[in-house]
Scaffold this active site. Structure first.
Site, PDB file in Angstrom:
ATOM      1  N   PRO A  56       3.640   1.864  -3.419  1.00 12.08           N
ATOM      2  CA  PRO A  56       3.678   2.940  -4.300  1.00 12.08           C
ATOM      3  C   PRO A  56       2.796   3.369  -5.322  1.00 12.08           C
ATOM      4  CG  PRO A  56       5.025   1.062  -4.965  1.00 12.08           C
ATOM      5  CD  PRO A  56       4.470   0.783  -3.496  1.00 12.08           C
ATOM      6  N   ASN A  57       2.547   4.763  -5.557  1.00  7.73           N
ATOM      7  CA  ASN A  57       1.802   5.310  -6.475  1.00  7.73           C
ATOM      8  C   ASN A  57       0.212   5.344  -5.936  1.00  7.73           C
ATOM      9  OD1 ASN A  57       3.663   5.756  -8.392  1.00  7.73           O
ATOM     10  ND2 ASN A  57       3.799   3.506  -8.964  1.00  7.73           N
ATOM     11  N   ARG A  75      -5.767   9.663 -11.164  1.00  6.93           N
ATOM     12  CA  ARG A  75      -5.551   8.940 -12.927  1.00  6.93           C
ATOM     13  C   ARG A  75      -6.089   7.591 -12.411  1.00  6.93           C
ATOM     14  NH1 ARG A  75      -0.218  10.446 -15.305  1.00  6.93           N
ATOM     15  NH2 ARG A  75      -1.273   9.329 -16.748  1.00  6.93           N
ATOM     16  N   TYR A  80      -8.690   2.006 -10.716  1.00  8.83           N
ATOM     17  CA  TYR A  80      -8.684   1.879  -9.223  1.00  8.83           C
ATOM     18  C   TYR A  80      -9.746   2.745  -8.394  1.00  8.83           C
ATOM     19  CZ  TYR A  80      -4.400   0.170 -10.357  1.00  8.83           C
ATOM     20  OH  TYR A  80      -3.005  -0.339 -11.041  1.00  8.83           O
ATOM     21  N   ASN A 110      -1.293  -3.051   1.109  1.00 10.97           N
ATOM     22  CA  ASN A 110      -1.567  -3.117  -0.430  1.00 10.97           C
ATOM     23  C   ASN A 110      -0.132  -2.955  -1.060  1.00 10.97           C
ATOM     24  OD1 ASN A 110      -1.867  -2.721  -3.196  1.00 10.97           O
ATOM     25  ND2 ASN A 110      -3.697  -1.569  -3.066  1.00 10.97           N
ATOM     26  N   ALA A 129       2.794  -2.412  -6.926  1.00 10.00           N
ATOM     27  CA  ALA A 129       3.491  -3.011  -7.986  1.00 10.00           C
ATOM     28  C   ALA A 129       4.751  -3.948  -7.114  1.00 10.00           C
ATOM     29  CB  ALA A 129       4.327  -1.994  -8.713  1.00 10.00           C
ATOM     30  N   HIS A 138       4.543  -7.584  -6.998  1.00 10.32           N
ATOM     31  CA  HIS A 138       5.072  -8.614  -8.143  1.00 10.32           C
ATOM     32  C   HIS A 138       6.649  -8.761  -8.431  1.00 10.32           C
ATOM     33  CE1 HIS A 138       0.994  -7.840  -8.967  1.00 10.32           C
ATOM     34  NE2 HIS A 138       1.002  -6.730  -9.286  1.00 10.32           N
ATOM     35  N   ASP A 167      10.396 -10.869   2.722  1.00 13.69           N
ATOM     36  CA  ASP A 167      10.974 -11.502   3.665  1.00 13.69           C
ATOM     37  C   ASP A 167      10.999 -10.681   4.892  1.00 13.69           C
ATOM     38  OD1 ASP A 167      12.246 -13.393   2.061  1.00 13.69           O
ATOM     39  OD2 ASP A 167      14.192 -12.193   1.829  1.00 13.69           O
ATOM     40  N   GLU A 191      -2.709  -9.534   2.585  1.00 14.27           N
ATOM     41  CA  GLU A 191      -2.429  -8.637   1.385  1.00 14.27           C
ATOM     42  C   GLU A 191      -3.898  -8.202   0.451  1.00 14.27           C
ATOM     43  OE1 GLU A 191      -0.413 -11.238  -1.415  1.00 14.27           O
ATOM     44  OE2 GLU A 191      -0.587  -9.808  -3.179  1.00 14.27           O
ATOM     45  N   HIS A 220      -5.826  -5.806  -2.614  1.00 13.35           N
ATOM     46  CA  HIS A 220      -5.642  -5.058  -3.771  1.00 13.35           C
ATOM     47  C   HIS A 220      -6.963  -4.761  -4.114  1.00 13.35           C
ATOM     48  CE1 HIS A 220      -1.561  -6.672  -4.486  1.00 13.35           C
ATOM     49  NE2 HIS A 220      -2.070  -7.758  -4.267  1.00 13.35           N
ATOM     50  N   LEU A 221      -6.782  -3.561  -5.059  1.00 11.60           N
ATOM     51  CA  LEU A 221      -8.218  -2.686  -5.341  1.00 11.60           C
ATOM     52  C   LEU A 221      -8.773  -3.518  -6.637  1.00 11.60           C
ATOM     53  CD1 LEU A 221      -6.589   0.888  -5.078  1.00 11.60           C
ATOM     54  CD2 LEU A 221      -8.598   0.136  -3.828  1.00 11.60           C
ATOM     55  N   SER A 222      -7.770  -3.641  -7.555  1.00 10.03           N
ATOM     56  CA  SER A 222      -8.200  -4.507  -8.610  1.00 10.03           C
ATOM     57  C   SER A 222      -8.057  -6.044  -8.485  1.00 10.03           C
ATOM     58  CB  SER A 222      -7.260  -4.041  -9.832  1.00 10.03           C
ATOM     59  OG  SER A 222      -5.976  -4.325  -9.642  1.00 10.03           O
ATOM     60  N   ARG A 256      -5.992  -9.341 -14.848  1.00  7.93           N
ATOM     61  CA  ARG A 256      -5.199  -8.193 -15.469  1.00  7.93           C
ATOM     62  C   ARG A 256      -3.903  -8.772 -16.164  1.00  7.93           C
ATOM     63  NH1 ARG A 256      -4.573  -3.017 -11.628  1.00  7.93           N
ATOM     64  NH2 ARG A 256      -3.865  -2.360 -13.810  1.00  7.93           N
ATOM     65  N   ARG A 289       0.925  -9.564 -13.406  1.00  9.64           N
ATOM     66  CA  ARG A 289       0.211  -9.249 -12.256  1.00  9.64           C
ATOM     67  C   ARG A 289      -0.229 -10.551 -11.392  1.00  9.64           C
ATOM     68  NH1 ARG A 289       0.129  -3.493 -12.102  1.00  9.64           N
ATOM     69  NH2 ARG A 289      -0.325  -2.586 -14.200  1.00  9.64           N
TER      70      ARG A 289
END
Ligand code: CA2
Length: 150
Positions: A12-13, A20, A25, A76, A79, A82, A89, A100, A102-104, A109, A113
């Protein structure tokens, strides 16, 4: 030799990439990131599909649908990393090696997270390398497949 097939999933996002929160990111849009992933996949001789969804259930369905079609998943979960036992599952149930990404760096952080529900069912995690995290994830999954399919 059979070509490996990898499913790339953006959570998501991530469709807002480059629009933004560029300081967190980066400035690459999701289309530019996907082109970079496609270029790298071609170089590595791997077939890929890419999906982005803002919906937990759709992500679960996509992971289920990967059975028999993909050799590895690079995800990725954004959110949902977490929060989502459902995605955790789903990954555990299909038994497809999953990386897995992640960009950051999620560990540098906010404390919320620092925990990932996905990490314990993943082959490994790449966090903090910006868009390179996806390329490193693809490379890691290919090395994993090579080691395990000999
Ligand atoms: O660092 C990552 O890749 C994250 O998975 C990104 C998630 C965040 O919740 C994770 O803790 C770490 C957030 C993705 C939101 O993406 C945006 C992109 C541009 C603008 C706004 C949000």
């Amino acid at each position: 030799m059979k070509r490996n097939r990898i499913l790339i999933i953006h959570g998501p996002n991530l469709n807002l990439l480059g629009i933004r929160e560029k300081e967190v990111y980066g400035s690459m849009s999701i289309d530019e990131l996907n082109n970079e992933i496609r270029r790298f996949a071609k170089e590595e001789g791997v077939d890929i599909d890419i999906l982005q969804s803002n919906h937990e259930g759709e992500l679960v369905d996509t992971i289920h649908g990967a059975r028999g079609k993909f050799d590895a998943i690079v995800i990725n979960p954004a959110a949902y990393t977490h929060t989502s036992i459902a995605i955790r599952d789903a990954i555990a149930s299909v038994g497809i090696p999953t990386i897995e990404v992640h960009l950051s760096n999620i560990y540098s952080r906010e404390p919320f997270r620092h925990h990932s529900y996905i990490a314990e069912v993943a082959v490994g995690q790449v966090s903090g390398f910006g868009t390179d995290s996806y390329l490193l994830g693809i490379k890691g999954s290919l090395n994993h497949l090579e080691r395990h399919n000999r």
